[in-house]
Motif scaffolding. Structure first.
Motif, PDB file in Angstrom:
ATOM      1  N   PRO A   1       7.677  -0.730  -7.043  1.00 29.35           N
ATOM      2  CA  PRO A   1       6.778  -0.655  -6.089  1.00 29.35           C
ATOM      3  C   PRO A   1       6.289  -1.783  -5.690  1.00 29.35           C
ATOM      4  N   LEU A   2       5.731  -1.711  -4.413  1.00 29.19           N
ATOM      5  CA  LEU A   2       5.064  -2.748  -3.589  1.00 29.19           C
ATOM      6  C   LEU A   2       3.368  -2.909  -4.113  1.00 29.19           C
ATOM      7  N   SER A   3       3.340  -4.128  -4.284  1.00 30.11           N
ATOM      8  CA  SER A   3       1.770  -4.537  -4.959  1.00 30.11           C
ATOM      9  C   SER A   3       0.934  -4.565  -3.654  1.00 30.11           C
TER      10      SER A   3
ATOM     11  N   GLU B   1      -5.038   2.022   1.040  1.00 34.17           N
ATOM     12  CA  GLU B   1      -4.285   3.259   1.641  1.00 34.17           C
ATOM     13  C   GLU B   1      -2.726   2.802   2.231  1.00 34.17           C
ATOM     14  N   MET B   2      -2.589   1.536   2.689  1.00 34.40           N
ATOM     15  CA  MET B   2      -1.228   1.470   3.132  1.00 34.40           C
ATOM     16  C   MET B   2      -0.294   1.066   1.992  1.00 34.40           C
ATOM     17  N   THR B   3      -0.680   0.430   1.045  1.00 34.35           N
ATOM     18  CA  THR B   3       0.010   0.349  -0.310  1.00 34.35           C
ATOM     19  C   THR B   3       0.755   1.587  -0.730  1.00 34.35           C
TER      20      THR B   3
ATOM     21  N   ASN C   1       4.526   2.683  -0.330  1.00 37.28           N
ATOM     22  CA  ASN C   1       5.295   3.055  -1.546  1.00 37.28           C
ATOM     23  C   ASN C   1       5.928   4.565  -1.457  1.00 37.28           C
ATOM     24  N   GLU C   2       5.200   5.138  -0.849  1.00 37.80           N
ATOM     25  CA  GLU C   2       5.686   6.772  -0.863  1.00 37.80           C
ATOM     26  C   GLU C   2       6.896   6.609   0.113  1.00 37.80           C
TER      27      GLU C   2
ATOM     28  N   LEU D   1      13.081   7.031   0.458  1.00 44.06           N
ATOM     29  CA  LEU D   1      14.148   6.576   0.787  1.00 44.06           C
ATOM     30  C   LEU D   1      15.253   6.266  -0.301  1.00 44.06           C
ATOM     31  N   GLN D   2      14.627   6.573  -1.511  1.00 42.73           N
ATOM     32  CA  GLN D   2      15.299   6.057  -2.886  1.00 42.73           C
ATOM     33  C   GLN D   2      16.690   7.006  -2.930  1.00 42.73           C
TER      34      GLN D   2
END
Length: 104
Positions: free
Chosen positions: A2-4, A26-28, A32-33, A38-39
């Motif tokens: 995940p992005l920090s 909120e942007m994090t 991450n969603e 896209l996974q």
């Protein structure tokens, strides 16, 4: 992975966006969603698949020359203009869609 918050803050800074602490949270979550959605694409077996930059492959021009290939198929100008609401010489006249010209 995940992005920090630091990752997202760095992206925002690079894009010259100012984010408040609440917006950063909120942007994090949002980014991450998006990565999570896209996974499944990452699970495709792409071994030996060449990258595609053009969805139709090597096809470069699908248009033919704009020439009359058979005079019997060409519509006579008089017949073509017969049902036109308005004409000028050999052209159809249509109302302006921009509204900046006088009515013809």
């Amino acid at each position: 992975m995940p992005l920090s918050k630091e990752d997202v803050a760095a992206i925002a800074e690079y894009a010259r966006f100012h984010l408040t602490d609440k917006e950063l949270d909120e942007m994090t979550d949002y980014m991450n969603e998006a990565v999570r959605l896209l996974q499944p694409i990452r699970e495709y077996d792409l071994e030996g698949v060449k990258p595609t930059y053009q969805p139709i492959g090597d096809l470069s021009n699908v248009m033919r020359e704009d020439v009359v290939d058979d005079h019997d198929r060409a519509l006579d100008l008089k017949d073509a203009m017969h049902n036109a609401g308005s004409t000028h010489d050999r052209y159809f006249r249509v109302p302006s869609i921009l509204g900046d010209e006088e009515e013809a």
